[in-house]
Design a protein around this motif. Structure first.
Motif, PDB file in Angstrom:
ATOM      1  N   THR A 183      13.587 -12.296  -3.393  1.00  0.00           N
ATOM      2  CA  THR A 183      13.452 -13.306  -4.453  1.00  0.00           C
ATOM      3  C   THR A 183      12.150 -14.092  -4.334  1.00  0.00           C
ATOM      4  O   THR A 183      11.854 -14.911  -5.209  1.00  0.00           O
ATOM      5  N   THR A 219      28.840  -7.859  -9.071  1.00  0.00           N
ATOM      6  CA  THR A 219      28.289  -9.198  -8.835  1.00  0.00           C
ATOM      7  C   THR A 219      29.304 -10.055  -8.081  1.00  0.00           C
ATOM      8  O   THR A 219      28.948 -11.070  -7.494  1.00  0.00           O
ATOM      9  N   ARG A 271      23.152  -6.756  -3.950  1.00  0.00           N
ATOM     10  CA  ARG A 271      22.231  -7.173  -5.005  1.00  0.00           C
ATOM     11  C   ARG A 271      22.506  -6.316  -6.239  1.00  0.00           C
ATOM     12  O   ARG A 271      22.746  -5.111  -6.119  1.00  0.00           O
ATOM     13  N   GLY A 280      16.014 -12.304  -9.145  1.00  0.00           N
ATOM     14  CA  GLY A 280      16.417 -13.669  -9.471  1.00  0.00           C
ATOM     15  C   GLY A 280      15.447 -14.394 -10.371  1.00  0.00           C
ATOM     16  O   GLY A 280      15.475 -15.628 -10.435  1.00  0.00           O
ATOM     17  N   LYS A 281      14.595 -13.652 -11.075  1.00  0.00           N
ATOM     18  CA  LYS A 281      13.607 -14.263 -11.962  1.00  0.00           C
ATOM     19  C   LYS A 281      13.813 -13.717 -13.376  1.00  0.00           C
ATOM     20  O   LYS A 281      13.471 -12.581 -13.678  1.00  0.00           O
ATOM     21  N   THR A 335      18.069  -9.541 -13.324  1.00  0.00           N
ATOM     22  CA  THR A 335      18.921  -9.336 -12.146  1.00  0.00           C
ATOM     23  C   THR A 335      20.136 -10.245 -12.259  1.00  0.00           C
ATOM     24  O   THR A 335      20.026 -11.391 -12.693  1.00  0.00           O
ATOM     25  N   SER A 393      22.613 -10.483  -9.615  1.00  0.00           N
ATOM     26  CA  SER A 393      22.927 -11.075  -8.317  1.00  0.00           C
ATOM     27  C   SER A 393      21.746 -10.817  -7.386  1.00  0.00           C
ATOM     28  O   SER A 393      21.582  -9.697  -6.894  1.00  0.00           O
ATOM     29  N   PRO A 394      20.874 -11.815  -7.253  1.00  0.00           N
ATOM     30  CA  PRO A 394      20.998 -13.187  -7.757  1.00  0.00           C
ATOM     31  C   PRO A 394      20.574 -13.290  -9.222  1.00  0.00           C
ATOM     32  O   PRO A 394      19.862 -12.425  -9.724  1.00  0.00           O
ATOM     33  N   TYR A 395      21.026 -14.353  -9.895  1.00  0.00           N
ATOM     34  CA  TYR A 395      20.561 -14.596 -11.255  1.00  0.00           C
ATOM     35  C   TYR A 395      19.796 -15.920 -11.295  1.00  0.00           C
ATOM     36  O   TYR A 395      19.912 -16.764 -10.404  1.00  0.00           O
ATOM     37  N   ASP A 396      19.007 -16.091 -12.339  1.00  0.00           N
ATOM     38  CA  ASP A 396      18.057 -17.208 -12.432  1.00  0.00           C
ATOM     39  C   ASP A 396      18.705 -18.393 -13.144  1.00  0.00           C
ATOM     40  O   ASP A 396      18.547 -18.584 -14.350  1.00  0.00           O
TER      41      ASP A 396
END
Length: 726
Positions: free
Chosen positions: A369, A535, A541, A593-594, A638, A640-643
């Motif tokens: 990330t 998720t 991920r 995550g972006k 994305t 997991s992770p999400y923004d």
């Protein structure tokens, strides 16, 4: 044991010859007794409520010590199961290490208090962390053997790698290593056992399968589990195997069997299966009472075959030890176990803060990330725009050139399994049902790109073993709709390995999965989404790009990541005109995550991903024309992770939000996003959070039905209209 009983038994015993030395025979007894007394001490601690679970290896000691003596700890690899206390002690575990696990202490070297007792783990000894699931380790052993063979053939892949992938910086390999895997006779009913036998047989892998047959799977007797009540008679048709069936209460007979089996595997002849008939003098666990289903006569008969009693008598009969010598060993072991238990119950417990609990859920070596991963595409002037399928293929090719540890496999991913057809130019080659791996086998060879059997659990189970051993496996699940046979390995094994072993082992892998509908005729078995299930899986991920450039950059990040990554590729987007892009170069990356704002707006936010991104854009453009509403479209990219920051920023700006996804409306990924918006951004909202998604049913074959079931631009437009007028 009373002297009279020893004498009586000696008189009716026969002399047994063995190549084992006197010292080895004495050590075998010491280890068997150490295992039994460690079991007994755990039982005492459980009854004193100082530990919370106990499951014993009693009755299996002779078979397991013999197996350990035939192999090399720290050289060979071991995938044990919960009865294998004696094996692990003989390999080099200590009683204190095992009792620390029973207590759940911070210094428990197996898991740091995260796993139940009897889940043996040691990086030094190559004992791979098992789960409580039965037979899953069989496929992992296959993957480990796969990887060992790969490193022997490709030593350059085992050298220290200077890139970002850090699973094992220096992989040790040996040309003749053997992989041990054990299960109980009940677990031979599991399909993953049979899939493992099939692959091991077909590839002649150096795997020793140890079947510890104590006659009962908890309360279910062997004849209910196994046709004919004997697994050895059932498996004999597998080619390339060495088979042995032995009295597993006799350590000498068992040692001879394992020595032959290991030699067969070490010589490269194929796999082996050693079936040992053992006993279970105690109940399945302390949560079980075998008196409820086993008569006294049967339990008494087992005591007559107790391996400790039998071997003690043998040592006396052969003049190897007298009663005094045996008593001396037993006193020493008793004291060793007593002191180990005292230290274990006084040992500090794990830290219970959130940071400590979450440690090792994801890699600490590589953070996918981090913003500095973002690079600019470096396309050639006037470069042709290419599809998502093209840029996924390009990324795989780039990264395989960069990292020799990457191997690709799955159903139909190779160009042609019969290489001579390719070499003679008789066939063009397939390269996947969607052609995303086309040409990769031709360039990198069949060791790195190969077809697997049609067995999804096998694909992911082998992935676990490969990742543990130091490879970077990139398996393909041909259709998301058929991922479910692999769910056991994905949820209980792959995603949990790093956390449950407290960072001892890791499972870097990229699982490529073709997903989604909008196919015009895909129907319910070629149109499924279900990303929320993954998720919801800690340690995994989840990536879901909507266009070619993002797919290329995110896949490169995934391939350099040190965690398991599920890379979801929407089938409808593979060759869509939407989202095409020039090849961005071999180093283009996008951090996880972006999110990406694909359309700016001031009146309303749509949070979405995957194939609903272009549909959201269509609806947004119509809303601009017909409603004069400016809609902002946020592509999560994305999951997991999400923004969350991007979502919150956009919602605060527009004060109205639609969460859009292709999966069913209820319990989908969008429900979590909507709930969090309502929870944390309620004061910023001018209207309720609206969700748009598929109907809570299956996707139908007939297009007129699919158009109603899946979210269409019309559905999104009506939601925009409704929420704008609120």
């Amino acid at each position: 044991m009373a002297q009279s009983a020893v004498t009586a038994e000696v008189k009716k015993s026969r002399h047994s010859k063995t190549s084992l030395s006197r010292e080895q025979l004495i050590e075998i007894y010491r280890l068997m007794y150490l295992s039994r007394r460690t079991d007994d001490r755990e039982i005492m601690l459980k009854r004193q409520q100082k530990i919370f679970f106990q499951i014993s290896g009693a009755g299996h000691e002779a078979f397991l010590v013999a197996a350990a003596l035939a192999m090399k700890p720290g050289y060979d690899w071991f995938f044990p199961y919960y009865r294998d206390r004696a094996l692990c002690l003989a390999l080099g575990n200590t009683a204190e290490e095992q009792l620390l696990q029973a207590v759940g202490a911070a210094d428990d070297p197996a898991s740091g208090g995260r796993q139940m007792p009897s889940h043996w783990t040691s990086r030094k000894l190559n004992i791979v962390s098992p789960s409580s699931s039965t037979a899953t380790q069989c496929l992992q052993a296959i993957g480990c053997a796969d990887a060992g063979r790969y490193f022997a053939r490709h030593p350059e892949a085992a050298a220290k790698h200077d890139g970002d992938y850090r699973a094992y910086k220096d992989v040790q390999f040996h040309g003749d290593e053997v992989v041990y895997v054990s299960i109980g006779e009940g677990s031979t009913s599991q399909g993953e056992f049979w899939e493992a036998l099939s692959v091991a047989s077909n590839l002649k892998l150096p795997v020793v399968f140890a079947v510890e047959d104590n006659g009962y799977a908890i309360s279910v007797p062997v004849e209910v589990n196994t046709p004919g009540g004997n697994i050895s008679k059932v498996v004999t048709g597998f080619p390339n195997f060495h088979f042995a069936e032995v009295d597993g209460t006799d350590p000498i007979t068992s040692y001879d069997a394992f020595r032959e089996a290991v030699a067969y595997c070490r010589a490269g002849k194929g796999p082996a299966l050693v079936h040992g008939h053992v006993i279970r003098p105690y109940s399945h666990s302390l949560s079980d009472d075998d008196k409820l289903y086993r008569p006294e006569s049967e339990r008494h008969a087992d005591t007559q075959r107790d391996p400790l009693t039998k071997f003690q008598l043998y040592l006396v009969r052969e003049g190897i030890l007298d009663e005094s010598g045996i008593n001396k060993i037993e006193r020493q072991v008793d004291e060793e176990v007593r002191q180990a238990a005292e230290r274990a119950v006084r040992a500090p417990l794990p830290a219970s803060d959130k940071a400590s609990i979450l440690r090792h859920q994801y890699s600490e070596d590589y953070d996918p990330t981090r913003p500095e991963l973002q690079t600019e595409p470096k396309s050639e002037p006037d470069a042709q725009e290419r599809t998502m399928a093209d840029l996924i293929n390009s990324c795989l090719r780039d990264e395989m050139r960069r990292d020799p540890r990457i191997v690709l496999f799955g159903e139909d991913v190779a160009d042609c399994s019969r290489e001579e057809y390719l070499e003679k130019g008789e066939v063009k080659g397939k390269g996947g049902v969607f052609k995303l791996t086309a040409g990769l086998q031709a360039e990198f060879g069949s060791d790195r790109v190969f077809n697997s059997p049609l067995a999804e659990a096998s694909i992911i189970g082998r992935t676990v073993g490969m990742g543990v051993r130091g490879l970077k496996p990139v398996p393909e699940i041909q259709f998301f709709d058929y991922i479910w046979p692999a769910m056991h390995q994905l949820r209980n094994e792959l995603s949990a390995m790093r956390w449950r072993s407290n960072g001892t082992f890791s499972n870097p892998a990229v699982i490529r999965v073709a997903i989604g509908g909008y196919l015009t005729g895909g129907s319910l078995y070629h149109s499924q989404c279900g990303e929320s299930i993954f998720t919801h899986t800690p340690g995994m991920r989840v990536v879901f790009p909507s266009n070619a450039l993002d797919a290329n950059g995110l896949l490169r990040t995934a391939l350099r990541c040190d965690d398991p990554v599920m890379f979801l590729e929407h089938k409808r987007l593979y060759r869509e005109a939407y989202g095409r892009a020039p090849y961005p170069g071999p180093d283009y990356m996008i951090p996880f995550g972006k999110a990406k704002t694909v359309r700016e707006g001031s009146d309303l936010t749509i949070v979405t991903y995957g194939a609903t991104v272009p549909r959201a854009l269509q609806a947004a453009m119509r809303a601009q024309r017909e409603l004069e509403v400016e809609t902002e479209v946020l592509d999560l990219r994305t999951l997991s992770p999400y923004d969350w920051e991007a979502i919150a920023t956009s919602v605060r700006k527009t004060s109205r939000v639609i969460v859009l996804h292709e999966d069913t409306l209820s319990w989908g990924f969008g429900a979590e996003i909507a709930a969090r918006i309502a929870d944390e951004l309620f004061d910023d909202l001018d209207a309720p959070v609206r969700r748009v998604a598929a109907m809570d049913t299956f996707v139908a074959y007939q297009p007129v039905l699919e158009d109603v079931i899946l979210p269409q631009p019309e559905h999104i437009f009506r939601a925009i209209e409704s929420i704008t007028n609120y």
